[in-house]
Design an enzyme around this catalytic site. Sequence first.
Site, mmCIF file in Angstrom:
data_model
loop_
_atom_site.group_PDB
_atom_site.id
_atom_site.type_symbol
_atom_site.label_atom_id
_atom_site.label_comp_id
_atom_site.label_asym_id
_atom_site.label_seq_id
_atom_site.Cartn_x
_atom_site.Cartn_y
_atom_site.Cartn_z
ATOM 1 N N TYR A 1 3.772 -2.531 31.470
ATOM 2 C CA TYR A 1 5.099 -2.221 30.929
ATOM 3 C C TYR A 1 5.583 -3.224 29.880
ATOM 4 O O TYR A 1 6.634 -3.004 29.262
ATOM 5 C CB TYR A 1 6.122 -2.078 32.058
ATOM 6 C CG TYR A 1 6.080 -0.734 32.768
ATOM 7 C CD1 TYR A 1 5.170 0.256 32.396
ATOM 8 C CD2 TYR A 1 6.950 -0.433 33.808
ATOM 9 C CE1 TYR A 1 5.121 1.485 33.036
ATOM 10 C CE2 TYR A 1 6.915 0.805 34.451
ATOM 11 C CZ TYR A 1 5.997 1.763 34.064
ATOM 12 O OH TYR A 1 5.962 2.982 34.699
ATOM 13 N N SER B 1 6.869 -5.426 35.873
ATOM 14 C CA SER B 1 6.993 -5.030 34.447
ATOM 15 C C SER B 1 6.250 -5.926 33.452
ATOM 16 O O SER B 1 6.284 -5.655 32.256
ATOM 17 C CB SER B 1 8.467 -4.920 34.001
ATOM 18 O OG SER B 1 9.019 -3.709 34.451
ATOM 19 N N GLY C 1 -3.073 -1.608 37.412
ATOM 20 C CA GLY C 1 -2.467 -2.885 37.772
ATOM 21 C C GLY C 1 -2.290 -3.078 39.270
ATOM 22 O O GLY C 1 -3.112 -2.645 40.072
ATOM 23 N N ASP D 1 -0.160 -1.685 41.210
ATOM 24 C CA ASP D 1 0.035 -0.373 41.860
ATOM 25 C C ASP D 1 -1.321 0.201 42.299
ATOM 26 O O ASP D 1 -1.480 0.650 43.443
ATOM 27 C CB ASP D 1 0.733 0.556 40.850
ATOM 28 C CG ASP D 1 1.283 1.817 41.465
ATOM 29 O OD1 ASP D 1 1.282 1.931 42.695
ATOM 30 O OD2 ASP D 1 1.744 2.698 40.697
HETATM 31 N N1 AR6 Z 1 -1.683 -8.784 43.118
HETATM 32 C C1 AR6 Z 1 -0.598 -9.339 42.523
HETATM 33 N N2 AR6 Z 1 -0.262 -9.120 41.236
HETATM 34 C C2 AR6 Z 1 -1.066 -8.310 40.515
HETATM 35 C C3 AR6 Z 1 -2.215 -7.687 41.051
HETATM 36 C C4 AR6 Z 1 -2.507 -7.940 42.424
HETATM 37 N N3 AR6 Z 1 -3.564 -7.391 43.044
HETATM 38 N N4 AR6 Z 1 -2.805 -6.941 40.073
HETATM 39 C C5 AR6 Z 1 -2.065 -7.105 38.951
HETATM 40 N N5 AR6 Z 1 -1.025 -7.932 39.221
HETATM 41 P P1 AR6 Z 1 1.358 -4.130 36.287
HETATM 42 P P2 AR6 Z 1 3.966 -3.139 35.364
HETATM 43 C C6 AR6 Z 1 0.062 -8.397 38.329
HETATM 44 O O1 AR6 Z 1 0.709 -3.683 35.036
HETATM 45 O O2 AR6 Z 1 3.893 -3.966 34.131
HETATM 46 C C7 AR6 Z 1 0.996 0.929 36.808
HETATM 47 O O3 AR6 Z 1 0.127 1.847 36.215
HETATM 48 C C8 AR6 Z 1 -0.219 -8.434 36.849
HETATM 49 O O4 AR6 Z 1 -0.901 -9.639 36.502
HETATM 50 O O5 AR6 Z 1 0.673 -3.896 37.569
HETATM 51 O O6 AR6 Z 1 5.262 -3.143 36.142
HETATM 52 C C9 AR6 Z 1 2.190 1.598 37.474
HETATM 53 O O7 AR6 Z 1 1.839 2.823 38.049
HETATM 54 C C10 AR6 Z 1 1.191 -8.415 36.269
HETATM 55 O O8 AR6 Z 1 1.696 -9.739 36.145
HETATM 56 O O9 AR6 Z 1 2.840 -3.472 36.455
HETATM 57 C C11 AR6 Z 1 3.144 1.745 36.338
HETATM 58 O O10 AR6 Z 1 2.879 2.902 35.586
HETATM 59 C C12 AR6 Z 1 2.025 -7.705 37.342
HETATM 60 O O11 AR6 Z 1 1.131 -7.497 38.446
HETATM 61 C C13 AR6 Z 1 2.888 0.534 35.499
HETATM 62 O O12 AR6 Z 1 1.561 0.108 35.791
HETATM 63 C C14 AR6 Z 1 2.602 -6.385 36.906
HETATM 64 O O13 AR6 Z 1 1.653 -5.687 36.089
HETATM 65 C C15 AR6 Z 1 3.817 -0.599 35.854
HETATM 66 O O14 AR6 Z 1 3.635 -1.660 34.934
#
Ligand code: AR6
Length: 204
Positions: A156, A152, A67, A69
Amino acid sequence: MVSGFVVPGLEFLVFLKMTIRPNIINQYIPNIMKQNSRIILIRDDITKLNVDAIVNAANRKLAGGGGVDGAIHRAAGPELPEACRKLDGCPTGSAKLTSGFNLPAKYIIHAVGPVWRGGNSKESEILESCYKISLEIAVQNDVSSIAFPNISTGIYGFPKREAAEIAINTVSSFLEKSKQPTQVFFVCFDEDNYKLYYELLRNK
Ligand code: AR6
C-alpha cells in the site's frame, strides 16, 4: 539485530521471548520496551507469535492477498477464508476479528489500512484509525497481548517513517488511557522498519 542499547529487565525479556515464541529462544531478544514495558519492539514473522491476537494488514474484501496477509492466510489454514467471507468485507480504516485457527495466536484482527495516494487523502487519519479500532476490538475481546505489523507500509506504499510515528503515537495514547492490552508488540519484518521503530522508540 541492533545492539548496544541497554535495556532494563533483560531477564524478563528472555522470559518473554520464551513465552511468545517458545521454539526459537536464541534467535533474538526483543530489545526495546517502552511505556512501563507494555510496548515491545521485535523483528520477526508475526505468524509465529504466541500472543492473544495478531493484527493483519488486510484489504477491504478480506479476501487474502500478498505480504503479511498472505503469510497469515497460509499459516492459519483453510478455515480462515471461510470465516472472512462471513464478515462481508471491512471498510478502510476499520478492523474485524476472526479466530486464529492454526496460528499460535487465538485471534486475528483484520485491519484495512489506507493505500498511499500522496498524503492528501486522509491517509494518516485512516492509518491512525486502524490502530485505534484494532486496540478497541482487542479490549472488547479480553486480549492482553497483541502484535501489530507495519500496516500499509508494504504493497500500500505508505511512507515508513510517517507510518511508524502514527503507529507508536496512537498505541501510546491508547495505553495511557487503558489498562488493556498489557502488551503491545510492534513486529517488524523488514530492516528499514525495524531501524525506524528502534530509533523512534529509543528517543521517545
Ligand atoms: N510478519 C510480519 N510482517 C510482515 C510479514 C510477516 N510474515 N510479511 C510482510 N510483513 P503488506 P500493506 C510486513 O504489503 O502495505 C496484501 O495483498 C512488510 O514488511 O503486507 O498494508 C493485502 O491483501 C510490511 O512492512 O501490507 C492488501 O491488499 C508490512 O508487513 C495489501 O497487501 C505491511 O506490508 C495491504 O498492503
